[in-house]
Design a protein around this motif. Structure first.
Motif, PDB file in Angstrom:
ATOM      1  N   ARG A 171      29.685 -40.295 -12.779  1.00 27.65           N
ATOM      2  CA  ARG A 171      28.369 -40.236 -12.130  1.00 27.65           C
ATOM      3  C   ARG A 171      28.399 -41.020 -10.817  1.00 27.65           C
ATOM      4  NH1 ARG A 171      23.232 -43.336 -14.684  1.00 27.65           N
ATOM      5  NH2 ARG A 171      24.515 -45.087 -13.928  1.00 27.65           N
ATOM      6  N   LYS A 172      29.048 -42.173 -10.830  1.00 25.61           N
ATOM      7  CA  LYS A 172      29.130 -42.992  -9.609  1.00 25.61           C
ATOM      8  C   LYS A 172      29.907 -42.235  -8.534  1.00 25.61           C
ATOM      9  CE  LYS A 172      28.206 -47.053  -7.735  1.00 25.61           C
ATOM     10  NZ  LYS A 172      27.940 -46.491  -6.416  1.00 25.61           N
ATOM     11  N   MET A 173      31.014 -41.598  -8.968  1.00 25.04           N
ATOM     12  CA  MET A 173      31.846 -40.848  -8.028  1.00 25.04           C
ATOM     13  C   MET A 173      31.054 -39.717  -7.374  1.00 25.04           C
ATOM     14  SD  MET A 173      35.463 -39.033  -8.921  1.00 25.04           S
ATOM     15  CE  MET A 173      34.765 -37.709  -9.876  1.00 25.04           C
ATOM     16  N   LEU A 174      30.162 -39.102  -8.148  1.00 24.59           N
ATOM     17  CA  LEU A 174      29.369 -37.987  -7.614  1.00 24.59           C
ATOM     18  C   LEU A 174      28.144 -38.481  -6.837  1.00 24.59           C
ATOM     19  CD1 LEU A 174      29.480 -35.539 -10.676  1.00 24.59           C
ATOM     20  CD2 LEU A 174      30.858 -35.446  -8.582  1.00 24.59           C
ATOM     21  N   GLY A 175      27.984 -39.758  -6.731  1.00 24.46           N
ATOM     22  CA  GLY A 175      26.850 -40.292  -5.962  1.00 24.46           C
ATOM     23  C   GLY A 175      25.577 -40.397  -6.771  1.00 24.46           C
ATOM     24  N   GLY A 176      25.724 -40.400  -8.098  1.00 24.38           N
ATOM     25  CA  GLY A 176      24.526 -40.429  -8.944  1.00 24.38           C
ATOM     26  C   GLY A 176      24.215 -41.793  -9.543  1.00 24.38           C
ATOM     27  N   GLY A 177      24.879 -42.853  -9.047  1.00 23.03           N
ATOM     28  CA  GLY A 177      24.526 -44.207  -9.490  1.00 23.03           C
ATOM     29  C   GLY A 177      23.237 -44.590  -8.773  1.00 23.03           C
ATOM     30  N   MET A 178      22.196 -44.918  -9.517  1.00 21.83           N
ATOM     31  CA  MET A 178      20.893 -45.180  -8.896  1.00 21.83           C
ATOM     32  C   MET A 178      20.479 -46.626  -9.185  1.00 21.83           C
ATOM     33  SD  MET A 178      19.154 -41.524  -9.915  1.00 21.83           S
ATOM     34  CE  MET A 178      19.718 -41.618 -11.600  1.00 21.83           C
TER      35      MET A 178
END
Ligand SMILES: Cc1ncc(COP(=O)(O)O)c(C=O)c1O
Length: 345
Positions: free
Chosen positions: A225-232
């Motif tokens: 998720r972090k790699m895909l830019g989904g860490g919020m």
């Protein structure tokens, strides 16, 4: 003019009570795993689905892509039905982002069976992609919200395990599948190695999805998720809407199913469209248009009369019942569809 929006169950807007829950949500930095509302939501989702852990993600598409990448590696192949969301509506993300090949299997009604799947499982051979995952969608959107029979899910699971494949569920509408069968979502979800769910469809939250699986898988999913830019960051503000939706809107889903059936029945009685109310199992109604109607202009005419639907094939539209639609809306929608079709035929 008031608008009846049946384009999707994603068009719902948060109720005042949901907005209040969002406004008072406790938050923290979720990339540091510090957001108490996200943690509560993830724990609740894991518990509802009968899995060890869960991860909150921004969308159903990201839930699918995190899951596929978690279960397969570049160069692997995933078997799925041709009409699934991952094949048709995710911008080829599995191949573009993860180097994964999706191999679509045809089914007459969108539902896979062991007999349909078996010929696609490849023997080990240096030339072949490695068949790694078997993915199903339940309910199946393009198949008109169709539900997998309960007894089929473990049979497909047995086939997957026999061939060392991971078994994945795109359960964006698992809530509808569970309501159809009168079972808890965990009775469906427990068959799978990993499951994705959406809060912004039948449950009426503004944003959010989740992936549920083992603790080890979810640890990996968090990195993906972090790699895909989904860490919020302070995303409890959003998770609060999803939590509210799970706590308040799960039990009312059968109302959407009743209303979808009501729409389909009213249309069938008019004898103008090629839809069979018996085939409506959940909240989605697929309506086949008479040959003389031109899809785009019919949809525009409906819009001028205050009804929104989406095209769903060459001569087909989709209407979806949801949280912001009541019986009066359904009656009015049927009237508009029938009146507009009669004028054009
Ligand atoms: C079955 C299914 N899976 C996944 C998704 C993707 O969800 P999102 O639009 O939140 O990316 C959808 C969206 O409609 C869907 O119908």
């Amino acid at each position: 003019m008031s608008i009846i929006d049946l384009r999707s169950d994603t068009v719902t807007t948060p109720s005042p009570a949901m907005r209040k829950a969002i406004a008072v949500a406790e938050v923290g930095d979720d990339v540091f795993e510090d957001d108490p509302t996200v943690i509560s939501l993830e724990n609740k989702v894991a518990q509802i689905l009968g899995h060890e852990a869960a991860l909150f993600v921004p969308s159903g598409t990201m839930a699918n892509q995190v899951s596929l990448r978690m279960l397969a590696s570049p160069g692997d192949e995933i078997l799925c039905e041709r009409g699934t969301h991952i094949v048709n509506y995710e911008v080829a993300a599995a191949s573009a982002l993860s180097g994964i090949q999706l191999t679509p299997i045809d089914s007459p009604n969108g539902i896979l069976t062991p007999d349909l799947i078996r010929p696609f499982i490849r023997p080990e051979n240096i030339h072949h992609p490695n068949t790694a995952v078997l993915a199903v969608e339940n309910t199946h959107n393009r198949a008109g919200g169709r539900v997998y029979p309960m007894e089929l899910l473990p049979k497909i699971g047995d086939l997957a395990r026999k061939h060392n494949l991971k078994y994945y569920l795109d359960g964006a509408r698992i809530w509808n599948a569970a309501a159809f069968h009168g079972v808890s979502p965990s009775e469906i979800a427990r068959e799978f190695d990993a499951v994705s769910v959406c809060f912004s469809k039948g449950l009426g939250a503004p944003v959010g999805s989740a992936v549920a699986s083992s603790k080890a898988n979810i640890k990996r999913a968090r990195r993906i998720r972090k790699m895909l830019g989904g860490g919020m960051r302070q995303v409890g503000i959003v998770a609060a809407g999803a939590l509210f939706a799970l706590e308040n809107n799960l039990d009312r889903i059968p109302e959407d199913h009743r209303r979808a059936k009501m729409l389909a029945t009213m249309l069938a009685e008019a004898n103008l469209f090629g839809n069979n109310p018996e085939e409506v199992q959940t909240n989605i109604v697929v309506i086949d248009l008479p040959e003389s109607l031109i899809l785009d202009s019919f949809i525009n005419d409906l819009k001028s009369d205050g009804l929104l639907v989406v095209p769903f094939g060459i001569s087909r539209i989709r209407a979806v019942a949801h949280l912001n639609i009541d019986d009066a809306d359904i009656k009015k929608a049927a009237e508009i569809l029938i009146k507009t079709a009669k004028l054009k035929i």
